[in-house]
Design a protein around this motif. Structure first.
Motif, mmCIF file in Angstrom:
data_model
loop_
_atom_site.group_PDB
_atom_site.id
_atom_site.type_symbol
_atom_site.label_atom_id
_atom_site.label_comp_id
_atom_site.label_asym_id
_atom_site.label_seq_id
_atom_site.Cartn_x
_atom_site.Cartn_y
_atom_site.Cartn_z
ATOM 1 N N ARG A 1 -5.030 1.638 10.194
ATOM 2 C CA ARG A 1 -3.775 2.393 10.172
ATOM 3 C C ARG A 1 -3.375 2.769 8.750
ATOM 4 O O ARG A 1 -2.203 3.036 8.479
ATOM 5 N N SER A 2 -4.328 2.766 7.829
ATOM 6 C CA SER A 2 -4.020 2.884 6.402
ATOM 7 C C SER A 2 -4.202 4.288 5.833
ATOM 8 O O SER A 2 -4.221 4.458 4.611
ATOM 9 N N GLN A 3 -4.335 5.294 6.712
ATOM 10 C CA GLN A 3 -4.570 6.672 6.256
ATOM 11 C C GLN A 3 -5.855 6.765 5.425
ATOM 12 O O GLN A 3 -5.980 7.595 4.516
ATOM 13 N N GLY A 4 -6.798 5.880 5.720
ATOM 14 C CA GLY A 4 -8.075 5.900 5.029
ATOM 15 C C GLY A 4 -8.075 5.237 3.667
ATOM 16 O O GLY A 4 -9.093 5.255 2.966
ATOM 17 N N LEU A 5 -6.961 4.618 3.274
ATOM 18 C CA LEU A 5 -6.869 4.016 1.942
ATOM 19 C C LEU A 5 -7.546 2.643 1.877
ATOM 20 O O LEU A 5 -8.061 2.251 0.826
ATOM 21 N N LEU A 6 -7.500 1.914 2.992
ATOM 22 C CA LEU A 6 -8.140 0.609 3.046
ATOM 23 C C LEU A 6 -9.464 0.716 3.791
ATOM 24 O O LEU A 6 -9.632 1.560 4.670
ATOM 25 N N ARG A 7 -10.377 -0.178 3.449
ATOM 26 C CA ARG A 7 -11.667 -0.246 4.117
ATOM 27 C C ARG A 7 -11.801 -1.599 4.819
ATOM 28 O O ARG A 7 -11.145 -2.575 4.454
ATOM 29 N N ARG A 8 -12.669 -1.634 5.785
ATOM 30 C CA ARG A 8 -12.933 -2.871 6.517
ATOM 31 C C ARG A 8 -13.321 -3.998 5.553
ATOM 32 O O ARG A 8 -12.877 -5.137 5.708
ATOM 33 N N ARG A 9 -14.124 -3.676 4.545
ATOM 34 C CA ARG A 9 -14.573 -4.710 3.604
ATOM 35 C C ARG A 9 -13.400 -5.324 2.842
ATOM 36 O O ARG A 9 -13.434 -6.507 2.480
ATOM 37 N N HIS A 10 -12.366 -4.520 2.577
ATOM 38 C CA HIS A 10 -11.176 -5.062 1.914
ATOM 39 C C HIS A 10 -10.510 -6.114 2.804
ATOM 40 O O HIS A 10 -10.125 -7.196 2.345
ATOM 41 N N ALA A 11 -10.375 -5.781 4.085
ATOM 42 C CA ALA A 11 -9.721 -6.697 5.029
ATOM 43 C C ALA A 11 -10.507 -7.988 5.183
ATOM 44 O O ALA A 11 -9.931 -9.085 5.213
ATOM 45 N N LEU A 12 -11.826 -7.879 5.269
ATOM 46 C CA LEU A 12 -12.638 -9.071 5.470
ATOM 47 C C LEU A 12 -12.646 -9.958 4.225
ATOM 48 O O LEU A 12 -12.609 -11.197 4.332
ATOM 49 N N ALA A 13 -12.668 -9.344 3.047
ATOM 50 C CA ALA A 13 -12.623 -10.130 1.810
ATOM 51 C C ALA A 13 -11.305 -10.890 1.698
ATOM 52 O O ALA A 13 -11.264 -12.065 1.296
ATOM 53 N N TYR A 14 -10.220 -10.228 2.066
ATOM 54 C CA TYR A 14 -8.901 -10.867 2.031
ATOM 55 C C TYR A 14 -8.804 -11.949 3.110
ATOM 56 O O TYR A 14 -8.230 -13.029 2.872
ATOM 57 N N ALA A 15 -9.385 -11.678 4.279
ATOM 58 C CA ALA A 15 -9.350 -12.671 5.362
ATOM 59 C C ALA A 15 -9.995 -13.974 4.929
ATOM 60 O O ALA A 15 -9.503 -15.068 5.244
ATOM 61 N N ARG A 16 -11.101 -13.891 4.200
ATOM 62 C CA ARG A 16 -11.742 -15.109 3.717
ATOM 63 C C ARG A 16 -10.787 -15.935 2.849
ATOM 64 O O ARG A 16 -10.769 -17.164 2.922
ATOM 65 N N LEU A 17 -9.995 -15.244 2.034
ATOM 66 C CA LEU A 17 -9.068 -15.953 1.148
ATOM 67 C C LEU A 17 -7.970 -16.662 1.937
ATOM 68 O O LEU A 17 -7.654 -17.827 1.662
ATOM 69 N N VAL A 18 -7.382 -15.969 2.912
ATOM 70 C CA VAL A 18 -6.272 -16.590 3.639
ATOM 71 C C VAL A 18 -6.766 -17.672 4.596
ATOM 72 O O VAL A 18 -6.062 -18.650 4.863
ATOM 73 N N LEU B 1 0.842 -1.194 0.000
ATOM 74 C CA LEU B 1 0.000 0.000 0.000
ATOM 75 C C LEU B 1 0.878 1.246 0.000
ATOM 76 O O LEU B 1 1.786 1.378 0.833
ATOM 77 N N ARG B 2 0.612 2.159 -0.929
ATOM 78 C CA ARG B 2 1.421 3.381 -1.023
ATOM 79 C C ARG B 2 0.530 4.614 -1.101
ATOM 80 O O ARG B 2 -0.568 4.585 -1.653
ATOM 81 N N HIS B 3 1.048 5.684 -0.548
ATOM 82 C CA HIS B 3 0.392 6.990 -0.620
ATOM 83 C C HIS B 3 1.387 7.971 -1.214
ATOM 84 O O HIS B 3 2.465 8.190 -0.659
ATOM 85 N N ASP B 4 1.046 8.526 -2.383
ATOM 86 C CA ASP B 4 1.967 9.413 -3.107
ATOM 87 C C ASP B 4 3.312 8.737 -3.352
ATOM 88 O O ASP B 4 4.374 9.363 -3.247
ATOM 89 N N GLY B 5 3.271 7.449 -3.644
ATOM 90 C CA GLY B 5 4.479 6.702 -3.972
ATOM 91 C C GLY B 5 5.258 6.172 -2.789
ATOM 92 O O GLY B 5 6.228 5.437 -2.967
ATOM 93 N N THR B 6 4.855 6.522 -1.577
ATOM 94 C CA THR B 6 5.572 6.096 -0.374
ATOM 95 C C THR B 6 4.788 5.004 0.345
ATOM 96 O O THR B 6 3.579 5.153 0.559
#
Length: 258
Positions: A151-168, A94-99
């Motif tokens: 802790r993602s500066q608003g770039l990630l959402r809870r739904r992203h984490a839960l969708a990924y959690a299902r995969l792992v 995850l990057r913000h302005d390239g960082t």
């Protein structure tokens, strides 16, 4: 006719697959986290395991202890010593302005979970780690930093984490391992397929009950302050394994059980 139906029913019963084995479409049997035993948390290095300890959590690159062994995998952030690995896969960071966006407390980069393609690619990487855990003899995996989106500066959402959690979680189950939720108290991770929880500082933050509501007594409680450890033992020691560790979980550091 009734006799024939009875014989058919008997044959079907004898061929039925146990519920645990049926997970994942007839995949391997998953051993549940044991209850009524102490748990040790050994992420910072291996040490001797006391006789009363039936659950041991160790890093994925460590050797299993020969108890019910839980393999620690940082599935939502990078490990500080794996910079070279992730620099060759920066499109997944995850990057913000390239960082890279960092978890400042631990110096870890957050992984980019925003698209289905990236989540799938990351799950494949984690799947290879989990397969190695299974081959090494672990019975379960603990996935750290489910709450990285906070802790993602608003770039990630809870739904992203839960969708990924299902995969792992699916990766763990396909490898024959139970999957442990780490962080995000209040989420009923069983709806994502998690089998147990590792609850860091749940007494300190008054969260133990939230994990117990989802997982019953299949919760490992880890505290880092003595007063929180004493509280956890008073309130939950009869139901849960509770361990006091030093924050860096060093091999010769603090270790107490209720």
């Amino acid at each position: 006719m009734r006799l024939l139906l009875a014989v058919v029913a008997l044959l079907l019963t004898s061929l039925s697959v146990p519920a645990d084995a049926a997970r994942g479409g007839g995949g391997p049997v998953i051993q549940p986290l044991p209850v009524g035993t102490d748990a040790d948390y050994q992420l910072g290095g291996e040490r001797a395991v006391p006789p009363g300890v039936g659950i041991v959590v160790r890093d994925r690159r460590a050797e299993p202890a020969g108890r019910y062994d839980v393999c620690y995998v940082n599935a939502f952030q990078t490990q500080p010593d794996e910079g070279r690995f992730w620099r060759s896969r920066m499109h997944l960071v995850l990057r913000h302005d390239g960082t890279p966006v960092r978890d400042e407390a631990w110096g870890e980069w957050l992984l980019d979970l925003r698209t289905a393609a990236k989540r799938t690619a990351l799950a494949r990487i984690v799947g290879r780690w989990v397969d190695r855990c299974a081959a090494d003899g672990f019975e379960a995996v603990e996935y750290d930093n489910l709450d990285s989106f906070t802790r993602s500066q608003g770039l990630l959402r809870r739904r992203h984490a839960l969708a990924y959690a299902r995969l792992v979680v699916a990766e763990a189950h396909e490898a024959g391992l139970a999957a442990g939720q780490k962080n995000l108290a209040g989420l009923d991770g069983t709806r994502l397929g998690f089998d147990f929880a590792v609850a860091e500082e749940c007494a300190r933050y008054r969260e133990c009950g939230e994990y117990v509501a989802a997982y019953g007594n299949r919760v490992v409680a880890v505290e880092y302050r003595r007063r929180d450890f004493r509280r956890a033992c008073r309130q939950w020691g009869a139901e849960l394994p509770v361990v006091l560790r030093d924050l860096d979980v060093t091999p010769d550091g603090v270790r107490r059980f209720c």
